[in-house]
Design a protein around this motif. Sequence first.
Motif, PDB file in Angstrom:
ATOM      1  N   HIS A  72       1.344   3.454  -3.067  1.00 28.62           N
ATOM      2  CA  HIS A  72       0.313   4.336  -3.621  1.00 28.62           C
ATOM      3  C   HIS A  72       0.748   5.795  -3.458  1.00 28.62           C
ATOM      4  CE1 HIS A  72      -3.457   6.286  -4.507  1.00 28.62           C
ATOM      5  NE2 HIS A  72      -3.975   5.113  -4.872  1.00 28.62           N
TER       6      HIS A  72
ATOM      7  N   LEU B 144       0.821  -1.210   0.000  1.00 26.16           N
ATOM      8  CA  LEU B 144       0.000   0.000   0.000  1.00 26.16           C
ATOM      9  C   LEU B 144       0.857   1.264   0.000  1.00 26.16           C
ATOM     10  CD1 LEU B 144      -2.734  -1.059   2.579  1.00 26.16           C
ATOM     11  CD2 LEU B 144      -3.113  -0.614   0.144  1.00 26.16           C
TER      12      LEU B 144
ATOM     13  N   SER C 291      -5.847  -1.613  -4.941  1.00 27.24           N
ATOM     14  CA  SER C 291      -5.288  -2.789  -4.261  1.00 27.24           C
ATOM     15  C   SER C 291      -5.577  -4.065  -5.036  1.00 27.24           C
ATOM     16  CB  SER C 291      -5.855  -2.895  -2.838  1.00 27.24           C
ATOM     17  OG  SER C 291      -5.510  -1.770  -2.065  1.00 27.24           O
TER      18      SER C 291
END
Length: 547
Positions: A462, A459, A503
């Motif tokens: 991002h 993550l 995701s």
Amino acid sequence: MCGDLESRADLEYGTLPGLVRAAAERHGPREAVADGRTRLSYAELGERVERAAAACIASGVAPGDRVAVWAPNTVDWIVSALGAVTAGATLVPVNTRFKGVEAAYVLRRTRAKLLFVTGTFLGTSYVASLRRAAQEGTGPGPLPGLPHLEEVVVLSDDAPADFVPWRDFLATGEAVPRATVRTRADALRPDSPSDIVFTSGTTGHPKGAVITHAQTLRAYDVWSELAGLQEGDRYLIVNPFFHTFGYKAGVIACLLRGATMIPQPVFSVPAALANIAAERVSVLPGPPTLHQQILDHPDRERHDLSALRLVVTGAAVVPLQLVERLRDELKVATVLTAYGLSESSGIVTMCRRGDPPEVIASTSGRAIPGTEIRVVDAAGRETAPGDPGEVLVRGYHVMSGYFEDPAGTARAITPDGWLRTGDVGALDADGNLRITDRIKDMFIVGGFNAYPAEIEQLLGRHPDLAEVAVIGIPDARLGEVGKVFAVRRAGSCLTADDLIAWSRREMANYKVPREVAFVPALPRNASGKILKTRLRGGLPGPAGATA
């Protein structure tokens, strides 16, 4: 008995190629694999494995080289994997749920020389995914970003440019004499690495647990003995081959006992019911959710499941009702639970046949023969029976270490050989282990281990996120799912739906957070560590931030 020195599989066979050869000789005409229309006897499986090994040798695979398999449960997975190991290679199973970036990390980390990959699976082209992930670099092979990967074999009749179809690859081995294959296999030692199974550590980087031939043979001979696996059993292998539960408690256990392997690429309840009935399946290990869905399926009564006699489960809390329903409704004679982790060859404890249902449901059983277990407090002192602490394990099956990671190995294994599992558990007066929590924050999504640190690292790529923290939350269908607490970068209008969609493109489905809470800041202690206890306590995000 499995604990007797005279009957130990590691002493009898020495290595996995030794087991494959012995199984071909001992069980020759017996059906080894039933994969749709493909039916192989043990003798035919042995021939195919030797042919694949010859092709590996022809392609330049040397003893100790790493060879990866990124494919679902099929006969070709079995043949390519055992062929690579017979050629002296160390097998690197790659998670089929991985996206290209995740698979490329494992391949790069192990410097894999050869990769066997499926064509299209679940609507995804694995070749295209990997090509996108490894297009930047200076490597001479088909994937510039993976300089050590010399050849990619697609387990199909055709392949894109720069890749090799399975049939063409096998043809290259025709010039390699059988004696050369036998010599290569015979040169392996029981303490040679047989595989590197990737798990995750607290840093979020996947770590490869190195397991030897002897460890695998001895551990799964014990598993087979305790489970009561028999010659002639028909074993539906739904657990993925990239996981120890599928490969070793599945393929290797069947080779040890002369059982028939029935691989199923994807868990689908209708397909499982049809397989159990049509193939007269007698053995069905898997996570509790698998068995729960079979019991609850509306079409269950239309299928003859009467051949089922053995279920082994684990990986999550097992409801007592599930054990009772398997015994009462499906008339399954043996239902067992077990506990293990990749670093311990996948096995630590196991219930015994004859244990009462409440022991099977509430514990993971007792230590397998040759294994020691301790439960210790934060100061390293052993806890009293029933009191929780960290579970430590010592035995012949504990990994030799993480692949080329001495620092990680030193953190995981004490100088006197105790593996720090990172799991919190308690031992009862009879030595039964009950896992109560996870120090490493791991949670289990439908039977798949999900590691927050690894998801957090993904993550973190991002561009609109400044900070993230992931926890597991209860889910009625999957047991647990991920929830992410995220801090947006200044000026970002990122929504929960946007992040979940991103995701799904970037990580395996079981890792994808199902809920997102945007917060101004993550709670931390004085040393800067994120306080996940606060997050688990329901720390709210801004209004409307949770999806």
